[in-house]
Design a protein around this motif. Structure first.
Motif, mmCIF file in Angstrom:
data_model
loop_
_atom_site.group_PDB
_atom_site.id
_atom_site.type_symbol
_atom_site.label_atom_id
_atom_site.label_comp_id
_atom_site.label_asym_id
_atom_site.label_seq_id
_atom_site.Cartn_x
_atom_site.Cartn_y
_atom_site.Cartn_z
ATOM 1 N N GLY A 108 0.973 -1.168 0.030
ATOM 2 C CA GLY A 108 -0.032 -0.016 0.064
ATOM 3 C C GLY A 108 0.906 1.400 0.101
ATOM 4 N N ALA A 109 1.973 1.077 0.693
ATOM 5 C CA ALA A 109 2.886 2.559 0.651
ATOM 6 C C ALA A 109 3.587 2.454 -0.329
ATOM 7 C CB ALA A 109 3.712 2.237 2.004
ATOM 8 N N GLU A 110 3.968 1.480 -1.075
ATOM 9 C CA GLU A 110 4.627 1.591 -2.607
ATOM 10 C C GLU A 110 3.493 2.266 -3.558
ATOM 11 O OE1 GLU A 110 7.775 1.461 -3.043
ATOM 12 O OE2 GLU A 110 7.926 0.719 -0.877
ATOM 13 N N ILE A 111 2.441 1.773 -3.535
ATOM 14 C CA ILE A 111 1.448 2.283 -4.447
ATOM 15 C C ILE A 111 1.210 3.910 -4.163
ATOM 16 C CG2 ILE A 111 -0.979 2.183 -5.065
ATOM 17 C CD1 ILE A 111 -0.664 -0.920 -4.509
ATOM 18 N N ALA A 112 1.062 3.946 -2.858
ATOM 19 C CA ALA A 112 0.984 5.641 -2.643
ATOM 20 C C ALA A 112 1.964 6.498 -3.128
ATOM 21 C CB ALA A 112 0.753 5.729 -0.980
ATOM 22 N N ILE A 113 3.255 5.922 -2.856
ATOM 23 C CA ILE A 113 4.408 6.856 -3.239
ATOM 24 C C ILE A 113 4.803 6.708 -4.683
ATOM 25 C CG2 ILE A 113 7.154 6.419 -3.352
ATOM 26 C CD1 ILE A 113 6.749 5.535 -0.287
ATOM 27 N N THR A 114 4.328 5.881 -5.326
ATOM 28 C CA THR A 114 4.233 5.940 -6.724
ATOM 29 C C THR A 114 3.257 6.884 -7.361
ATOM 30 O OG1 THR A 114 4.928 3.498 -7.034
ATOM 31 C CG2 THR A 114 3.921 4.243 -9.030
ATOM 32 N N LEU A 115 1.979 6.832 -6.869
ATOM 33 C CA LEU A 115 0.947 7.856 -7.080
ATOM 34 C C LEU A 115 1.452 9.216 -6.893
ATOM 35 C CD1 LEU A 115 -2.333 5.928 -6.168
ATOM 36 C CD2 LEU A 115 -1.544 6.462 -8.393
ATOM 37 N N LEU A 116 2.050 9.332 -5.598
ATOM 38 C CA LEU A 116 2.504 10.717 -5.296
ATOM 39 C C LEU A 116 3.562 11.365 -6.310
ATOM 40 C CD1 LEU A 116 2.509 10.299 -1.611
ATOM 41 C CD2 LEU A 116 1.228 12.011 -2.562
ATOM 42 N N LYS A 117 4.601 10.358 -6.585
ATOM 43 C CA LYS A 117 5.636 10.772 -7.423
ATOM 44 C C LYS A 117 5.104 11.001 -9.075
ATOM 45 C CE LYS A 117 9.351 7.860 -5.773
ATOM 46 N NZ LYS A 117 10.604 6.537 -6.067
ATOM 47 N N ASN A 118 3.869 10.707 -9.193
ATOM 48 C CA ASN A 118 3.314 10.786 -10.599
ATOM 49 C C ASN A 118 2.551 12.131 -10.510
ATOM 50 O OD1 ASN A 118 4.300 8.907 -12.635
ATOM 51 N ND2 ASN A 118 3.833 7.463 -10.937
ATOM 52 N N ARG B 133 9.408 7.813 4.093
ATOM 53 C CA ARG B 133 9.935 7.719 2.701
ATOM 54 C C ARG B 133 9.375 9.015 1.923
ATOM 55 N NH1 ARG B 133 9.058 2.594 -0.070
ATOM 56 N NH2 ARG B 133 10.138 3.642 -1.575
ATOM 57 N N TRP B 134 8.179 9.729 2.298
ATOM 58 C CA TRP B 134 7.671 10.542 1.430
ATOM 59 C C TRP B 134 7.915 11.803 2.173
ATOM 60 C CZ3 TRP B 134 6.867 10.974 -3.523
ATOM 61 C CH2 TRP B 134 6.292 12.251 -3.817
ATOM 62 N N THR B 135 8.832 12.593 1.666
ATOM 63 C CA THR B 135 9.142 14.034 2.395
ATOM 64 C C THR B 135 8.790 15.200 1.557
ATOM 65 O OG1 THR B 135 11.289 13.860 1.628
ATOM 66 C CG2 THR B 135 10.826 12.990 3.974
ATOM 67 N N ARG B 136 8.760 14.887 0.476
ATOM 68 C CA ARG B 136 8.569 16.311 -0.468
ATOM 69 C C ARG B 136 6.912 16.332 -0.753
ATOM 70 N NH1 ARG B 136 10.720 12.392 -3.809
ATOM 71 N NH2 ARG B 136 9.672 11.984 -5.621
ATOM 72 N N ASP B 137 6.462 17.563 -1.127
ATOM 73 C CA ASP B 137 5.183 17.826 -1.571
ATOM 74 C C ASP B 137 4.128 17.262 -0.796
ATOM 75 O OD1 ASP B 137 6.049 19.601 -3.550
ATOM 76 O OD2 ASP B 137 6.288 17.621 -4.872
ATOM 77 N N ASN B 138 4.258 17.169 0.647
ATOM 78 C CA ASN B 138 3.457 16.567 1.918
ATOM 79 C C ASN B 138 1.993 17.102 1.629
ATOM 80 O OD1 ASN B 138 5.154 14.726 2.757
ATOM 81 N ND2 ASN B 138 5.976 16.301 4.342
ATOM 82 N N ASP B 139 1.845 18.442 0.890
ATOM 83 C CA ASP B 139 0.421 18.924 0.722
ATOM 84 C C ASP B 139 -0.463 17.871 -0.285
ATOM 85 O OD1 ASP B 139 2.147 19.822 -1.336
ATOM 86 O OD2 ASP B 139 0.665 21.029 -2.124
ATOM 87 N N ARG B 140 0.315 17.044 -1.027
ATOM 88 C CA ARG B 140 -0.710 16.127 -1.798
ATOM 89 C C ARG B 140 -0.679 14.691 -1.168
ATOM 90 N NH1 ARG B 140 2.135 14.376 -5.978
ATOM 91 N NH2 ARG B 140 3.926 15.436 -5.562
ATOM 92 N N LEU B 141 -0.271 14.563 0.261
ATOM 93 C CA LEU B 141 -0.405 13.598 0.962
ATOM 94 C C LEU B 141 -1.131 13.560 2.110
ATOM 95 C CD1 LEU B 141 0.046 10.204 1.923
ATOM 96 C CD2 LEU B 141 2.104 11.303 2.450
ATOM 97 N N THR B 142 -2.441 13.158 2.282
ATOM 98 C CA THR B 142 -3.130 13.082 3.421
ATOM 99 C C THR B 142 -3.055 11.737 4.324
ATOM 100 O OG1 THR B 142 -4.436 14.771 2.721
ATOM 101 C CG2 THR B 142 -5.227 13.850 4.491
ATOM 102 N N MET B 143 -2.871 11.838 5.447
ATOM 103 C CA MET B 143 -2.817 10.655 6.266
ATOM 104 C C MET B 143 -4.114 10.538 7.366
ATOM 105 S SD MET B 143 -0.293 8.806 5.345
ATOM 106 C CE MET B 143 -0.458 7.318 6.509
ATOM 107 N N LEU B 144 -4.919 9.450 7.418
ATOM 108 C CA LEU B 144 -6.125 9.560 8.233
ATOM 109 C C LEU B 144 -5.903 8.187 8.750
ATOM 110 C CD1 LEU B 144 -8.853 10.596 9.020
ATOM 111 C CD2 LEU B 144 -9.962 9.253 7.145
ATOM 112 N N TYR B 145 -5.767 8.482 10.212
ATOM 113 C CA TYR B 145 -5.498 7.124 11.084
ATOM 114 C C TYR B 145 -6.971 6.696 11.647
ATOM 115 C CZ TYR B 145 -0.955 8.652 10.577
ATOM 116 O OH TYR B 145 0.372 9.098 10.167
ATOM 117 N N ALA B 146 -7.299 5.497 11.182
ATOM 118 C CA ALA B 146 -8.548 5.124 11.691
ATOM 119 C C ALA B 146 -8.638 3.335 11.487
ATOM 120 C CB ALA B 146 -9.824 5.527 10.657
#
Length: 145
Positions: free
Chosen positions: A13-23, A40-53
């Motif tokens: 799941g993390a690998e898929i998320a990182i690939t989508l973010l890179k694109n 692992r994902w430190t750039r453009d964090n405005d495109r990554l939202t984490m929701l803990y549930a």
């Protein structure tokens, strides 16, 4: 595109998320806990939202839906890769344990997809990927899984 990844803080799941973010895509990851993606994902964090549930049971899922924190109809891509046996190893378990594992591996998928499909159908575009364990085709672990 906007992507929803359920079970996306670690592993595949993390690998898929990182690939989508890179694109260049916006990604919402639903996870029980922090994982490798934050490290692992430190750039453009405005495109990554984490929701803990914790979506391991229907009540938790219902509470999350009622909170209106997820704009289900806005997602173009949905990746469901949450699953597991919930620690159930009893070969003589009752129906309740089978039902719990079924929800954890399939029930939430039906409910997530149902909510996201509405927007996809309106836009006439969308992709859904349901990822399963190798246990779907080979016998591994407890019978519930």
């Amino acid at each position: 595109m906007k992507a929803l990844i359920v079970g996306g803080s670690k592993g595949l799941g993390a690998e898929i998320a990182i690939t989508l973010l890179k694109n260049g895509h916006e990604v919402l990851v639903i996870s029980r806990s922090a994982g490798t993606i934050e490290k692992r994902w430190t750039r453009d964090n405005d495109r990554l939202t984490m929701l803990y549930a914790d979506l391991s049971n229907f009540d938790n899922f219902t509470n999350l839906v009622k909170s209106n924190r997820i704009p289900f109809e806005q997602f173009d891509v949905v990746v469901n890769c949450l699953g597991g046996n919930l620690g159930e190893r009893n070969y003589l378990a009752d129906y309740g344990s089978y039902e719990a594992v079924l929800w954890h591996n399939f029930g939430y998928v039906v409910e997530i997809n149902r909510r996201c499909l509405e927007g996809m159908l309106k836009r006439k575009f969308g992709k859904i990927c349901n990822i399963s364990s190798v246990s779907a085709i080979e016998n591994h672990g407890s019978p519930q899984y």
